[in-house]
Design an enzyme around this catalytic site. Structure first.
Site, PDB file in Angstrom:
ATOM      1  N   LYS A  56      42.892  39.237  29.649  1.00 21.61           N
ATOM      2  CA  LYS A  56      42.029  39.258  30.825  1.00 21.61           C
ATOM      3  C   LYS A  56      42.249  40.520  31.669  1.00 21.61           C
ATOM      4  CE  LYS A  56      40.069  37.719  34.789  1.00 21.61           C
ATOM      5  NZ  LYS A  56      40.666  38.588  35.790  1.00 21.61           N
TER       6      LYS A  56
ATOM      7  N   ARG B 276      44.168  37.118  49.070  1.00 17.85           N
ATOM      8  CA  ARG B 276      45.589  37.447  48.922  1.00 17.85           C
ATOM      9  C   ARG B 276      45.771  38.742  48.138  1.00 17.85           C
ATOM     10  NH1 ARG B 276      49.882  34.946  45.644  1.00 17.85           N
ATOM     11  NH2 ARG B 276      51.783  35.908  46.421  1.00 17.85           N
TER      12      ARG B 276
ATOM     13  N   ASP C 236      37.696  34.742  32.353  1.00 21.33           N
ATOM     14  CA  ASP C 236      38.529  33.992  33.292  1.00 21.33           C
ATOM     15  C   ASP C 236      37.947  32.591  33.443  1.00 21.33           C
ATOM     16  OD1 ASP C 236      36.260  34.296  34.765  1.00 21.33           O
ATOM     17  OD2 ASP C 236      37.214  35.200  36.500  1.00 21.33           O
TER      18      ASP C 236
END
Length: 312
Positions: A240, A149, A259
């Site tokens: 992050k 995506r 992560d």
DNA sequence: CTCCAGGAACTCC
DNA sequence: GGAGTTCATGGA
């Protein structure tokens, strides 16, 4: 010490190409599949070689892995190789030395074993030196998102806000400038299906465009924490995303993005904890190795079977 | 502190 | 095939 060099320059269907040697254990597959960049895709070829093509620096290039420790770069002159790709691919860095360093800073026997396995599994990965703005923008889009995506959104963004250019009757798009996105609106950016990230992208574009944040500020920051603090003034940039932008865009190899995958590695393989600061200026490379090890091989020791599967 | 935001891909049954 | 999960950040 390895020293990359152009073996020869030639044409592929009128497109300038080079064959490059002295690349050490550089892996095209691992470098472009490890999730650090979003504008490269595998390309089919008749010889079943690993090939990745992508758009970067207003060029379309394809990197082909040969079995004689060379790569071919389709879409590169000799001059471009030395001026652009040598640096982009980090082929000037001595990863053998870094790999030894990453093990030598550890004390516990079990930690050393894990790191050695991760290094073996990830051997050949290079941290790309990407454009700072492209990396920052891409990793804002990447938050709470999956790779297919992310790629789709970035592609749509390039087609809407980038500049088209042609190579042999094919049209490609540059990554949008901060200016073109800053002059747009969050509502317009939202049509890229990027959801709530639209206003983050716009805020980043405005701050970069009006130069309230410049690459020089980041590069001249005295330490990691101050570089991080500058980027985190941007809405939607947390620890992050900031670490990813610093590692992949601003060349700060001491950045260690945490992560879910890295958390998983830590719990699984370093139950007593691991201070990533131990890895010093190469923490980001250790992170990529551990990430790749866990994400793609499930933290399993590398075998000839897993190598074959990976080559598919 | 917890929940929600927008969305598609992925996982699991 | 359909239901549930994933994913980072900020704001309510």
């Amino acid at each position: 010490m390895i020293k990359p060099f152009v073996i020869c320059e030639y044409k592929t269907n009128m497109i300038p190409s080079v064959k490059v040697g002295g690349i050490g254990d550089f892996s095209v597959y691992k470098t472009f599949d490890c999730g650090q960049c979003f504008r490269f895709d595998p390309v089919e070829n008749s010889s079943n070689k690993v090939e990745f093509g992508g758009t970067v620096f207003r060029r379309y290039v394809r990197f082909i892995q040969n079995d004689d420790n060379t790569i071919d770069i389709i879409g590169s002159t000799e001059e471009d190789f030395y001026n652009i790709w040598l640096n982009y691919l980090s082929l000037d860095m001595n990863y053998d030395f870094i790999n030894k360093e990453l093990v030598s800073v550890l004390d516990k026997k079990s930690d050393i074993a894990v790191m050695q396995n991760a290094i073996e599994a990830s051997r050949g990965i290079r941290i790309l030196r990407q454009d700072p703005w492209e990396a920052l923008c891409s990793f804002i889009i990447s938050q709470n998102n999956n790779i297919p995506r992310i790629k789709k959104i970035i592609k749509a963004m390039c087609e809407k806000y980038g500049e088209p250019f042609s190579v042999e009757n094919e049209t490609y798009y540059t990554f949008p400038t901060a200016e073109s996105l800053a002059l747009s609106t969050p509502e317009e950016i939202f049509t890229l299906k990027c959801g709530f990230r639209a206003r983050y992208i716009h805020d980043a574009a405005v701050k970069i465009h009006e130069k309230s944040i410049t690459p020089e500020m980041i590069l001249n920051a005295p330490d990691y924490e101050s570089a991080d603090a500058i980027l985190r003034k941007i809405k939607g940039v947390g620890a992050k995303v900031s670490a990813c932008a610093l590692l992949f865009g601003y060349g700060r190899l001491d950045a260690f993005p945490i992560d879910v995958w890295i958390k998983r590695v830590m719990e699984k393989h370093f139950p007593d904890g691991l201070d990533y600061k131990k890895f010093g200026n190469f923490a980001g490379i250790a992170q990529q190795y551990l990430f790749y090890y866990e994400r793609y091989l499930g933290g399993n020791k590398i075998t000839s079977t897993s190598l074959q599967n990976e080559a598919m």
